[in-house]
Motif scaffolding. Structure first.
Motif, short mmCIF file in Angstrom:
data_model
loop_
_atom_site.label_atom_id
_atom_site.label_comp_id
_atom_site.label_asym_id
_atom_site.label_seq_id
_atom_site.Cartn_x
_atom_site.Cartn_y
_atom_site.Cartn_z
N SER A 57 2.58 7.94 2.48
CA SER A 57 2.79 6.63 1.87
C SER A 57 4.11 6.57 1.12
O SER A 57 4.31 7.27 0.12
CB SER A 57 1.64 6.31 0.91
N SER A 58 5.03 5.72 1.58
CA SER A 58 6.30 5.53 0.86
C SER A 58 6.05 4.86 -0.49
O SER A 58 6.80 5.08 -1.45
CB SER A 58 7.26 4.69 1.70
N THR A 59 4.99 4.07 -0.57
CA THR A 59 4.63 3.42 -1.84
C THR A 59 4.27 4.47 -2.88
O THR A 59 4.66 4.37 -4.05
CB THR A 59 3.45 2.46 -1.64
N LEU A 60 3.53 5.50 -2.47
CA LEU A 60 3.17 6.58 -3.38
C LEU A 60 4.42 7.36 -3.79
O LEU A 60 4.60 7.68 -4.97
CB LEU A 60 2.15 7.50 -2.73
N ARG A 62 7.50 6.44 -4.04
CA ARG A 62 8.33 5.68 -5.00
C ARG A 62 7.57 5.37 -6.28
O ARG A 62 8.17 5.21 -7.34
CB ARG A 62 8.79 4.36 -4.36
N GLY A 63 6.27 5.27 -6.16
CA GLY A 63 5.48 4.75 -7.27
C GLY A 63 5.27 5.71 -8.43
O GLY A 63 5.03 5.28 -9.56
N ASP A 67 12.19 5.14 -7.56
CA ASP A 67 12.94 5.37 -6.32
C ASP A 67 13.80 6.63 -6.38
O ASP A 67 13.94 7.34 -5.38
CB ASP A 67 13.83 4.17 -6.00
N ALA A 70 11.83 9.72 -5.47
CA ALA A 70 10.95 9.61 -4.30
C ALA A 70 11.05 10.81 -3.37
O ALA A 70 10.08 11.20 -2.71
CB ALA A 70 11.23 8.32 -3.53
N SER A 132 -7.18 5.84 -7.48
CA SER A 132 -6.27 5.19 -6.54
C SER A 132 -6.65 3.72 -6.38
O SER A 132 -7.79 3.31 -6.68
CB SER A 132 -6.33 5.89 -5.19
N SER A 133 -5.72 2.93 -5.90
CA SER A 133 -5.95 1.49 -5.74
C SER A 133 -7.01 1.20 -4.68
O SER A 133 -7.22 2.00 -3.76
CB SER A 133 -4.65 0.79 -5.35
#
Length: 210
Positions: A57-60, A62-63, A67, A70, A132-133
């Motif tokens: 997951s790129s969201t994870l 960066r999150g 960034d 990352a 987690s969401s």
């Protein structure tokens, strides 16, 4: 006798680690793996493995710390230790590998659907950052034996509906306890703590509602 007297940890080939987790881990499937380590007994028999890889997951990525960090993130993607090994073996394996990683931020998840709370991460001083969401995973009738990333990677829901039609359905993804560890110097840890985008929460001691 301590675990140090009987067991040792060494880097192992990724393909060997994958074979072991497919055969023994409860998920019975491969996981992202950039670095792998084995736990060996005093007869040099492999009795445990741990895999670290880049999260899908790129969201994870960066999150966690933004960034600019990352590309500094690994996920502990698989951990397995044979039942014959003594108490605290998982903590021993984790503790003897975190400092050998070539990235500073490590995230891992304890699967609430399996009744896991993450005591092994608590024992090795990870930060707890909550659940987690909520998310719904796409499933395709006839392909339930495959992970959804196999047939849905990079596709939007609209594209999936166009491709699979009435075979497509969605299921709620079990929420997982998220833990984070900074494998860095004291000064660097302070830097990363300031960048951390999650709140640090008290450790859960029993399963919480998802």
């Amino acid at each position: 006798m301590s675990l140090t007297d009987t067991y040792f940890v060494e880097a192992i080939p990724k393909n060997i680690a994958q074979e072991v987790v497919v055969a023994n881990h409860y998920l019975h499937r491969q996981a992202p793996c950039s670095m792998a380590f084995g736990l060996f007994d005093d007869m040099s028999q492999l009795v445990g493995v741990i895999l670290y890889g880049v999260p899908a997951s790129s969201t994870l990525l960066r999150g966690i710390c933004g960034d600019d960090e990352a590309k500094n993130v690994y996920e502990l993607t698989r951990l397995w230790v044979d039942d014959s090994v003594g108490k605290n073996a998982e903590s021993f394996l984790i503790g003897n590998t975190l400092k050998r990683l070539d990235r500073e931020i490590v995230v891992s998840f304890a699967d609430s659907s399996q009744g896991h709370v993450g005591y092994v991460y608590q024992a090795t001083n990870w930060l707890y950052t909550g659940l987690s969401s909520k998310f719904r995973d796409p499933k395709v009738k006839g392909l339930e034996h495959q992970h959804h990333a196999t047939y849905a990677n990079g596709m939007t829901n609209a594209q999936l509906r166009e491709k699979y039609g009435d075979r497509l359905y969605f299921v709620d993804r079990p929420r997982k306890h998220r833990y984070i560890y900074f494998s860095a110097s004291k000064t660097r840890r302070k830097e990363l703590m300031k960048k951390l985008n999650y709140s640090v929460l008290p450790y859960p001691k029993t399963e919480v509602a998802a």
